[in-house]
Design an enzyme around this catalytic site. Structure first.
Site, short mmCIF file in Angstrom:
data_model
loop_
_atom_site.label_atom_id
_atom_site.label_comp_id
_atom_site.label_asym_id
_atom_site.label_seq_id
_atom_site.Cartn_x
_atom_site.Cartn_y
_atom_site.Cartn_z
N HIS A 90 43.57 10.70 44.71
CA HIS A 90 44.10 12.08 45.00
C HIS A 90 43.12 13.24 45.46
O HIS A 90 42.04 13.01 45.13
CB HIS A 90 45.02 12.68 43.77
CG HIS A 90 44.11 13.15 42.58
ND1 HIS A 90 44.10 12.83 41.33
CD2 HIS A 90 43.45 14.48 42.83
CE1 HIS A 90 43.34 13.62 40.52
NE2 HIS A 90 42.85 14.48 41.36
N ASP A 130 44.58 24.17 44.43
CA ASP A 130 45.71 23.88 43.65
C ASP A 130 45.73 24.63 42.36
O ASP A 130 44.66 25.26 42.18
CB ASP A 130 45.61 22.45 43.29
CG ASP A 130 44.30 21.77 43.01
OD1 ASP A 130 43.47 22.63 42.55
OD2 ASP A 130 44.23 20.41 42.98
N GLU A 163 49.04 13.48 44.42
CA GLU A 163 48.97 12.19 43.60
C GLU A 163 49.42 11.04 44.52
O GLU A 163 50.36 11.19 45.31
CB GLU A 163 49.77 12.51 42.68
CG GLU A 163 49.33 13.62 41.61
CD GLU A 163 48.20 12.62 40.80
OE1 GLU A 163 47.34 12.25 40.97
OE2 GLU A 163 48.37 13.26 39.50
N ASN A 171 42.01 8.25 41.16
CA ASN A 171 43.32 7.39 41.79
C ASN A 171 43.29 7.88 43.24
O ASN A 171 44.44 7.39 43.91
CB ASN A 171 44.39 7.71 41.06
CG ASN A 171 44.92 9.25 41.06
OD1 ASN A 171 44.07 10.01 41.71
ND2 ASN A 171 45.82 9.60 40.34
C1 GLP Z 1 41.18 17.47 39.87
C2 GLP Z 1 41.71 18.40 40.78
C3 GLP Z 1 41.14 17.97 42.01
C4 GLP Z 1 39.91 17.57 42.00
C5 GLP Z 1 39.69 16.38 41.38
C6 GLP Z 1 38.45 15.72 40.75
O1 GLP Z 1 42.83 16.90 39.32
N1 GLP Z 1 42.98 18.58 41.11
O2 GLP Z 1 41.32 19.14 43.24
O3 GLP Z 1 39.09 17.19 43.27
O4 GLP Z 1 40.70 16.28 40.17
O5 GLP Z 1 37.75 16.17 39.66
P1 GLP Z 1 36.55 16.00 39.17
O6 GLP Z 1 35.49 16.73 40.13
O7 GLP Z 1 36.47 16.59 37.77
O8 GLP Z 1 36.27 14.34 38.96
#
Ligand code: GLP
Length: 250
Positions: free
Chosen positions: A141, A72, A146, A139
């Site tokens: 995702h 992404d 989302e 959440n």
């Molecule tokens: C972000 C990314 C995701 C990622 C997630 C968790 O929003 N778009 O691809 O897996 O959040 O992030 P973190 O590893 O910092 O908790």
């Protein structure tokens, strides 16, 4: 294996999970140097990238023939390459990936539909993703899919929830208000087409989402729950993130 069909692996710490995953990836690269990897951003994979970077510098891991697709990217002219910069800093600058085989959704693209089609085509032309690594939003995702009433199958532009913008504030000087309101992301179907999926979740803040992903119903309200439909998903957690899984508590 959990009753959901997902394979759960528990590690004593985020570092040991990262090390084990780095070892797994390097073995797969040895067996198939032309491996196609799907990569996440976020705090969770940083220790994994650090380990891979270290081993690559030590000459133990070779990325020279590998291909990558990131999950992404933020949308918008100003911040449309923020995740690419993150990857540059944490992995790409330190490993011997061929730049031509690093792929990203272009968050600055004027024509989003064309850009998303281009990305899907590139993934297909590369022969599909062999191993897709995922993080997990608190959440539920995955990528930037989302929680919503409906999910997108393919790469698309999506609005970001406030909690996701807050979770990403670190990349924007700690200010959630500066985090773009939209992003581009692989869709759930793009993700489910990967041959093997490894979701990495560490820390207590992920425990509830891990439980819903593994033990809850398959619902667009928890996009990660769709992983239950895939035949080869591994959920790698440290003790804190796995703490609420009933199967592990026994
Ligand atoms: C972000 C990314 C995701 C990622 C997630 C968790 O929003 N778009 O691809 O897996 O959040 O992030 P973190 O590893 O910092 O908790």
């Amino acid at each position: 294996m959990h009753a959901s069909g997902l394979i759960i692996r528990t590690f004593s710490s985020p570092e040991s999970a990262a090390r084990a995953l780095a070892r797994d990836i390097s073995r797969c690269l040895e067996a198939n140097p032309r491996l196609v990897l799907g990569l996440p951003t976020g705090r969770t994979p940083i220790p994994l990238y650090r380990q891979l970077a270290q081993w690559c510098q030590d000459g133990v891991v070779d990325f020279s023939q590998a291909t990558t697709f990131n999950l992404d990217e933020f949308a918008g002219q100003r911040s449309g390459a923020r995740y690419r910069e993150f990857m540059q800093r944490h992995l790409f600058d330190a490993v011997n990936l061929d730049r031509r085989r690093i792929h990203f959704l272009n968050g600055r693209a004027k024509n989003v539909a064309l850009e998303c089609e281009r990305y899907e085509r590139q993934i297909r032309r590369a022969g599909g993703i062999d191993i897709l690594m995922l993080g997990l939003g608190t959440n539920g995702h995955i990528g930037f899919n989302e929680p919503a009433a409906e999910l997108h199958a393919r790469s698309h532009r999506t609005p970001l929830s406030l909690s996701t913008r807050r979770a990403n504030a670190q990349l924007f000087g700690g200010r959630a208000s500066l985090v773009p309101t939209h992003a581009l992301s692989m869709g759930i179907g793009t993700i489910l087409r990967a041959r093997r999926i490894v979701l990495l979740a560490t820390g207590r803040s992920k425990a509830a989402a891990v439980r819903r992903l593994v033990e809850g119903p398959v619902t667009p309200r928890v996009p990660a729950s769709f992983l239950q439909l895939h035949p080869a998903v591994e959920v790698w957690v440290d003790r804190a993130a796995g703490a609420r899984l009933s199967a592990l508590a026994k």
